[in-house]
Scaffold this motif. Sequence first.
Motif, PDB file in Angstrom:
ATOM      1  N   LEU A   1       0.828  -1.205   0.000  1.00  0.00           N
ATOM      2  CA  LEU A   1       0.000   0.000   0.000  1.00  0.00           C
ATOM      3  C   LEU A   1       0.864   1.257   0.000  1.00  0.00           C
ATOM      4  O   LEU A   1       0.590   2.233  -0.707  1.00  0.00           O
ATOM      5  CB  LEU A   1      -0.927  -0.018   1.221  1.00  0.00           C
TER       6      LEU A   1
ATOM      7  N   PRO B   1      -0.657   1.285  -5.123  1.00  0.00           N
ATOM      8  CA  PRO B   1      -1.924   1.604  -5.793  1.00  0.00           C
ATOM      9  C   PRO B   1      -1.869   2.959  -6.505  1.00  0.00           C
ATOM     10  O   PRO B   1      -1.192   3.892  -6.068  1.00  0.00           O
ATOM     11  CB  PRO B   1      -2.932   1.647  -4.641  1.00  0.00           C
TER      12      PRO B   1
ATOM     13  N   LEU C   1     -10.064   3.237  -4.509  1.00  0.00           N
ATOM     14  CA  LEU C   1      -9.696   2.109  -3.662  1.00  0.00           C
ATOM     15  C   LEU C   1     -10.796   1.802  -2.639  1.00  0.00           C
ATOM     16  O   LEU C   1     -11.517   2.701  -2.192  1.00  0.00           O
ATOM     17  CB  LEU C   1      -8.388   2.400  -2.939  1.00  0.00           C
TER      18      LEU C   1
ATOM     19  N   LEU D   1      -8.547   8.845   1.340  1.00  0.00           N
ATOM     20  CA  LEU D   1      -7.667   8.543   0.215  1.00  0.00           C
ATOM     21  C   LEU D   1      -6.665   9.669  -0.018  1.00  0.00           C
ATOM     22  O   LEU D   1      -5.514   9.423  -0.377  1.00  0.00           O
ATOM     23  CB  LEU D   1      -8.478   8.285  -1.053  1.00  0.00           C
TER      24      LEU D   1
ATOM     25  N   THR E   1      -6.737  -2.335  -5.108  1.00  0.00           N
ATOM     26  CA  THR E   1      -6.556  -2.231  -3.669  1.00  0.00           C
ATOM     27  C   THR E   1      -5.800  -3.449  -3.171  1.00  0.00           C
ATOM     28  O   THR E   1      -6.312  -4.569  -3.244  1.00  0.00           O
ATOM     29  CB  THR E   1      -7.905  -2.161  -2.939  1.00  0.00           C
TER      30      THR E   1
ATOM     31  N   THR F   1      -4.715  -6.372  -0.968  1.00  0.00           N
ATOM     32  CA  THR F   1      -5.223  -7.086   0.214  1.00  0.00           C
ATOM     33  C   THR F   1      -4.086  -7.787   0.949  1.00  0.00           C
ATOM     34  O   THR F   1      -4.284  -8.362   2.005  1.00  0.00           O
ATOM     35  CB  THR F   1      -6.268  -8.136  -0.200  1.00  0.00           C
TER      36      THR F   1
END
Length: 292
Positions: free
Chosen positions: A114, A147, A153, A168, A208, A210
Amino acid sequence: MTRKRDSSNGRRPRDVVADTLRERIRNGEFEPGARLPTQRELETEFGVSRSAVREALAALAQDGLLEGIGRGASPTVAIHARPGDAPRTAGTELGERLYAAFQADHVTIDAFSLTTETLNNALSRPQVDIIEGTLAPESVTIRILIPSLGARLALPRLMSGPDDPRPLDRLHEMQRTYTKTLELMLRTMGDRSRVGEVRFEIRTVPITPTHKLYLLNSTEALMGYYPVLADQEVEFRGDQLTIYDVRGVESRLFRFSSGADSRDDQEAAFVEESQLFFESLWSTIAKPFSPD
């Protein structure tokens, strides 16, 4: 600085010895309480120097696998040695494994996450040693996937209003800050050391994450999930926000190897498939990114 290495894969002799002994402990060839061969016997078996053997034994002792180091006699396998210990937090595991990866002549790091916060922290130790000259890889290549800033997202988001852009916007500021810091670290590493070449590129993908994934020298994969956390209180531009967020630095990483300490073919296949996953994103939907 002259560093003798195993010519087959670029590893230091001490790492070859340590990895082989670690695997013998893992598969039960050396059981808990068993005494290892003497340093002279290990020298002869591996064709390495006494210092390489000592460094390998010290590394295994630090991992909690050996006892009785430096007492004259050969060390013994620790009674509670657990080479298959539970995964540790990303901040701890990545730092140690990344430093080990920097022992190679040609270092490659691929990361999908991320932000680059955890990677930045993990790079601080090898960066210091490289600048001081105690580490001197011939090349360092780092590729990062994060990202896209323009992607919608799923996380993070405001709990009371999923369409509110502030969570965001906060993430995007963090992404820029951490990637700028990383870029500066690597530029400093290249300018103030004897590393022959430092290459760094970052790209973005409109998804996004995970999970986070780190691939080290194409022989090791570290993977951890991003658990979703509710009721996270954060401040952004003077506002207090209650958001759905993810656990990053404190998430646990699972380690997989295709090297000498690989447990089985399935583990080695996981490393290979993880590398293919990264390459598939990098070469298709990923777009160049600049933190400026």
